[in-house]
Design a protein around this motif. Structure first.
Motif, PDB file in Angstrom:
ATOM      1  N   HIS A 110      -6.643  -6.285   5.367  1.00  0.00           N
ATOM      2  CA  HIS A 110      -6.119  -7.309   4.462  1.00  0.00           C
ATOM      3  C   HIS A 110      -6.834  -8.633   4.664  1.00  0.00           C
ATOM      4  O   HIS A 110      -7.269  -9.278   3.725  1.00  0.00           O
ATOM      5  CB  HIS A 110      -4.623  -7.463   4.681  1.00  0.00           C
ATOM      6  CG  HIS A 110      -3.898  -6.154   4.676  1.00  0.00           C
ATOM      7  ND1 HIS A 110      -3.823  -5.354   5.782  1.00  0.00           N
ATOM      8  CD2 HIS A 110      -3.268  -5.492   3.688  1.00  0.00           C
ATOM      9  CE1 HIS A 110      -3.158  -4.259   5.474  1.00  0.00           C
ATOM     10  NE2 HIS A 110      -2.806  -4.307   4.210  1.00  0.00           N
TER      11      HIS A 110
ATOM     12  N   CYS B 298       1.817   2.541   3.775  1.00  0.00           N
ATOM     13  CA  CYS B 298       0.675   3.038   4.555  1.00  0.00           C
ATOM     14  C   CYS B 298       1.128   4.063   5.586  1.00  0.00           C
ATOM     15  O   CYS B 298       0.395   4.983   5.933  1.00  0.00           O
ATOM     16  CB  CYS B 298       0.021   1.897   5.328  1.00  0.00           C
ATOM     17  SG  CYS B 298      -0.587   0.552   4.327  1.00  0.00           S
TER      18      CYS B 298
ATOM     19  N   ASN C  50      -4.181   5.870   5.339  1.00  0.00           N
ATOM     20  CA  ASN C  50      -4.140   5.692   3.897  1.00  0.00           C
ATOM     21  C   ASN C  50      -5.357   4.934   3.408  1.00  0.00           C
ATOM     22  O   ASN C  50      -5.956   4.160   4.143  1.00  0.00           O
ATOM     23  CB  ASN C  50      -2.878   4.916   3.497  1.00  0.00           C
ATOM     24  CG  ASN C  50      -2.872   3.527   4.078  1.00  0.00           C
ATOM     25  OD1 ASN C  50      -3.104   3.348   5.268  1.00  0.00           O
ATOM     26  ND2 ASN C  50      -2.637   2.533   3.260  1.00  0.00           N
TER      27      ASN C  50
ATOM     28  N   CYS D  97      -7.081   1.612   5.166  1.00  0.00           N
ATOM     29  CA  CYS D  97      -6.174   0.503   5.452  1.00  0.00           C
ATOM     30  C   CYS D  97      -5.608   0.668   6.838  1.00  0.00           C
ATOM     31  O   CYS D  97      -5.949  -0.038   7.750  1.00  0.00           O
ATOM     32  CB  CYS D  97      -5.071   0.406   4.425  1.00  0.00           C
ATOM     33  SG  CYS D  97      -3.945  -0.919   4.847  1.00  0.00           S
ATOM     34  N   CYS D  98      -4.717   1.669   6.987  1.00  0.00           N
ATOM     35  CA  CYS D  98      -4.130   1.885   8.299  1.00  0.00           C
ATOM     36  C   CYS D  98      -4.676   3.166   8.899  1.00  0.00           C
ATOM     37  O   CYS D  98      -5.289   3.976   8.219  1.00  0.00           O
ATOM     38  CB  CYS D  98      -2.615   1.954   8.197  1.00  0.00           C
ATOM     39  SG  CYS D  98      -1.883   0.375   7.769  1.00  0.00           S
TER      40      CYS D  98
ATOM     41  N   GLN E  58      -3.140  -1.501  -1.333  1.00  0.00           N
ATOM     42  CA  GLN E  58      -2.784  -2.881  -1.024  1.00  0.00           C
ATOM     43  C   GLN E  58      -3.023  -3.695  -2.296  1.00  0.00           C
ATOM     44  O   GLN E  58      -3.515  -3.168  -3.289  1.00  0.00           O
ATOM     45  CB  GLN E  58      -3.629  -3.421   0.125  1.00  0.00           C
ATOM     46  CG  GLN E  58      -3.973  -2.399   1.196  1.00  0.00           C
ATOM     47  CD  GLN E  58      -2.756  -1.796   1.867  1.00  0.00           C
ATOM     48  OE1 GLN E  58      -1.906  -2.518   2.346  1.00  0.00           O
ATOM     49  NE2 GLN E  58      -2.657  -0.466   1.882  1.00  0.00           N
TER      50      GLN E  58
ATOM     51  N   ILE F 186       5.882   0.198   5.927  1.00  0.00           N
ATOM     52  CA  ILE F 186       5.087   0.015   4.710  1.00  0.00           C
ATOM     53  C   ILE F 186       4.632   1.391   4.244  1.00  0.00           C
ATOM     54  O   ILE F 186       4.629   2.338   5.036  1.00  0.00           O
ATOM     55  CB  ILE F 186       3.857  -0.896   4.972  1.00  0.00           C
ATOM     56  CG1 ILE F 186       3.075  -0.415   6.194  1.00  0.00           C
ATOM     57  CG2 ILE F 186       4.311  -2.323   5.195  1.00  0.00           C
ATOM     58  CD1 ILE F 186       1.870  -1.280   6.540  1.00  0.00           C
TER      59      ILE F 186
HETATM   60 ZN   LIG Z   1      -2.101  -0.182   5.735  1.00  0.00          ZN
END
Ligand SMILES: [Zn+2]
Ligand SMILES: [Zn+2]
Lengths: 279, 457
Positions: B220, B114, B185, B292-293, B189, B112
């Motif tokens: 998420h 990310c 990141n 996010c990640c 999303q 992804i």
């Molecule tokens: Zn992510």
């Protein structure tokens, strides 16, 4: 070749041609939809101006994938992108190791079970419980205990190859004709020799049948296992192309899985023929 | 040797589209392979790789590039390009190299956007510049990432920002102390809905919807729960949330197994590209600047390999720095597009990374901050994650918010290494922020939790 063989071969080719023909017609691109010039950029961002594949791919796309991957089967573009031959090699390696380990356990154990009704009855409930468990259900447990994804894959092959071989060996050994055993006993052949010279040849066809079933299952399971665990193998290849929704490549991989499965089955069919002559 | 043709020499072809030898998907990949094989003068080589990538991105047409170089000359071109690109960073970092405890590493990633910094650091030679030989391994699901880290098959890994917290607490797995080195990141999303729900833009109309999120312990999941709860829906009763590995979200949306997902890019954009879904809301519009990640490693690895970990830090942060610059985004899209990395159409990645994208409803939107790569691991982010874990019953009882945040997120190290690669880091450790307009004060997590009407605890 006999005329019948010719006829059936011709019919096979005709069926294939018909199938591909219908497929081709069914997936012909529809008349180009008129793009509104006002929203050109939107169309570009949706990839509409390039050769984007929408809907089910036509046979020509599969043909292109076949040429592309079989034309360069050994490429290695890093850990996540390798040629089809390398991927199949990884899968066959896992299947081979798991299958051989299963044979090493199943055949001696099957012999013991088959020769002793007592042990047979004692182990039967365990076999009945363990046999129907989906091989993939073992995967989380294997990952947790073995702590290595590659060995876990091999373990799953091992466990799914085990049962057909075990049951068939036991069945084959138990079914060796009484009178042969009696002859052997009157000739005072020792138990171990008896096992190898009388029982093994007599039970071999049944054992090989079990092995053939095991191999068929193992080849099905490895694809699913590699889709779960990833890394290498034909299952990973399918997963990686599925992520990209690249259907022609997925169909190409399915074709390869089918062909290799057929070749493996053929191998065991030949072995079956060979051991059956022993009777 | 063709990979190392000087990209600033107009006589050389760079092979637009694929690579110079024709065997690889892209030049970056070709270079990555060849460079490992040759291993000659590493610093010069990696610089060439980057220069080539930059030149190709600016001049996709090989003839134009040669015309340009012929016209202005090599040194002028180099100066112009250097002004937009951190060529110097590589040499600067090669400076004080301490002996590495371990130089061959395996790092897992989910395909992804990310993962961009961790992944692009490989083909762009940032790991090699630090004396590391890193294999970035694509992984099928977050559960597998977790298991492979626990099993030590990976030395370090791309992880969802809440994962190291959950793993360290032993929630959802056997406990293993895992540290967050950097945030991979921020933003990036979106909530994507199936096209048939075009007219159901009000979340109040989502009763009975089936949504996918990548993992229980993911931003998420927490953002989707937060979002629907703000509209009065109970995420455990009024909608269904199921875990689906990101790459499988679009296929499930197409098949009608789910009505939508709060998923990572490029799969939101991929749903638009494949004309099965539309982007309902970018996660940026729920919480601008949300993590996010993360880039994470087991605490044991960090302790046993301090120099290696520092080298990893510098490599990944260099990539973060490059990824933050909007000018580099088209290059990154190109580097990440081949099958070895994200395996996605370049235009999809470009739309995600540049923020100029088709929304699936017929409009082209321009949101340059759609995806960002701010690496700073704020303690306050970890505290917020913990409040949501408690809110939805993933952890029970008293939570030592600050203790856990400060143990798991390596903010001090991140700040030090950010300085080394020339990224300005904030001086504070905690910051207030707003989620859907509502302020979060990291000093008062319990009061924050109390303020929600819909919650499990
Ligand atoms: Zn992510
Ligand atoms: Zn090449």
């Amino acid at each position: 070749m006999k005329p019948d063989t010719w006829k059936s071969a011709l019919l096979s080719v005709l069926i294939a041609a018909l199938f591909i023909g219908v497929w081709h017609l069914a997936t012909l691109p529809k008349a180009a939809t008129a793009q509104s010039a006002a929203n050109d950029e939107y169309a570009v961002l949706l990839g509409k101006t390039s050769a984007k594949q929408t809907g089910f791919p036509p046979p020509l796309e599969i043909g292109k994938a076949i040429v592309k991957y079989l034309g360069d089967p050994f490429y290695d573009h890093g850990p996540n992108d390798k040629g089809i031959a390398i991927q199949l090699g990884h899968s066959l390696g896992r299947v081979g190791i798991g299958f051989l380990l299963a044979a090493l356990v199943a055949i001696p154990l099957g012999f013991t079970i088959g020769m002793s009704p007592l042990i047979y009855r004692a182990l039967d409930p365990f076999i009945q419980v363990l046999k129907p468990i989906s091989p993939l259900a073992w995967m989380p447990l294997a990952l947790y205990t073995i702590k290595d994804s590659n060995i876990s894959g091999i373990f799953v092959i091992f466990i799914c190859s085990l049962w057909p071989m075990l049951i068939n060996t036991a069945f084959g050994v138990a079914g060796v004709r009484r009178d042969w055993l009696n002859v052997a006993r009157t000739l005072e052949v020792r138990p171990l020799r008896r096992a190898f010279t009388v029982i093994l040849p007599a039970a071999a066809p049944t054992i090989v049948t079990g092995a053939r079933i095991s191999m068929g299952i193992a080849w099905l399971v490895i694809v699913a296992a590699e889709m779960l665990v990833g890394g290498t193998g034909i299952g990973y290849f399918v997963w990686n192309e599925w992520n990209n929704l690249a259907l022609p490549n997925v169909i190409f991989a399915i074709l390869m899985i089918g062909l290799v499965g057929m070749a493996l089955d053929h191998l065991f069919a030949m072995l079956q023929k060979w051991v059956t002559y022993a009777e | 040797m063709s990979a190392f043709k000087d990209p600033f020499d107009y006589r050389n072809r760079l092979g637009a589209g694929s690579c110079t030898c024709g065997k690889h998907q892209s030049q970056a990949e070709h270079d990555a392979v060849d460079e490992l094989a040759i291993g000659a003068d590493e610093d010069t080589l990696s610089q060439r790789v980057i220069e080539s990538a930059v030149m190709r991105a600016i001049f996709p047409d090989d003839n134009k590039r040669r015309d340009f170089l012929r016209a202005v000359g090599k040194s002028t071109a180099l100066a112009a390009i250097s002004s937009v690109f951190p060529f110097g960073a590589l040499e600067a970092m090669a400076a004080d190299k301490l002996p590495l405890e371990k130089s061959n590493l395996k790092i897992g990633f989910i395909p992804i956007t990310c993962s961009s910094p961790i992944v692009m650091a490989e083909p762009l030679g940032f790991y090699r510049a630090q004396g590391l030989s890193v294999e970035v391994v694509k992984t099928a699901s977050w559960a597998l990432i977790r298991d492979k880290v626990i099993n030590k098959e990976y030395d370090a890994s791309h992880m969802l920002a809440p994962m190291p917290i959950a793993m360290s607490l032993g929630v959802g797995s056997s406990p293993l102390a895992v540290n967050v080195a950097t945030i991979q990141n921020t933003n990036g999303q979106a909530i994507t809905l199936a096209l048939k729900h075009k007219d159901k833009r009000d979340p109040k109309m989502w009763k009975g919807f089936k949504f996918a999120v990548p993992f229980d312990y993911s931003m998420h999941n927490f953002l989707l729960r937060y979002y629907v709860a703000e509209y009065g829906l109970d995420p455990d009763k009024d909608i269904q949330i199921r875990v689906v590995p990101p790459p499988e979200m679009v296929a499930n949306l197409r098949a009608g197994n789910i009505d939508g997902f709060l998923g990572p890019d490029p799969f939101n954009q991929r749903a638009v590209y494949d004309e099965v879904g539309f982007i309902h809301i970018l996660s940026k519009d729920i919480w601008d600047g949300h993590p996010c990640c993360s880039f994470a490693a087991p605490a044991e690895f960090v302790k046993q390999n301090p120099n290696t970990f520092a080298a990893l830090y510098r490599a990944v942060l260099t990539a973060s720095k490059m990824a933050r610059d909007p000018k580099n985004r088209p290059i990154i899209a190109e580097v990440l597009s081949p099958p070895n990395y994200l395996n996605q159409p370049k235009t999809v990645l470009e739309q995600v990374l540049t923020g100029r994208f088709a929304d699936g409803l017929g409009q082209v939107q321009n949101v340059p901050t759609r995806a960002d790569f701010d690496p700073f691991p704020w303690y306050s982010m970890a505290v917020w994650i913990l409040t949501q874990m408690k809110r939805w019953g993933y952890v029970k009882g008293d939570v030592q918010y600050k203790d856990i945040a400060e143990k798991v997120y390596l903010l001090t190290d991140a700040r030090r290494h950010m300085a080394e690669v020339g990224i300005a880091a904030p001086k504070e450790n905690y910051a207030k922020f707003k989620v859907l307009g509502k302020e979060f004060d990291p000093m008062k997590p319990d009061a924050y939790l109390e303020s929600f009407a819909i919650k499990r605890s």
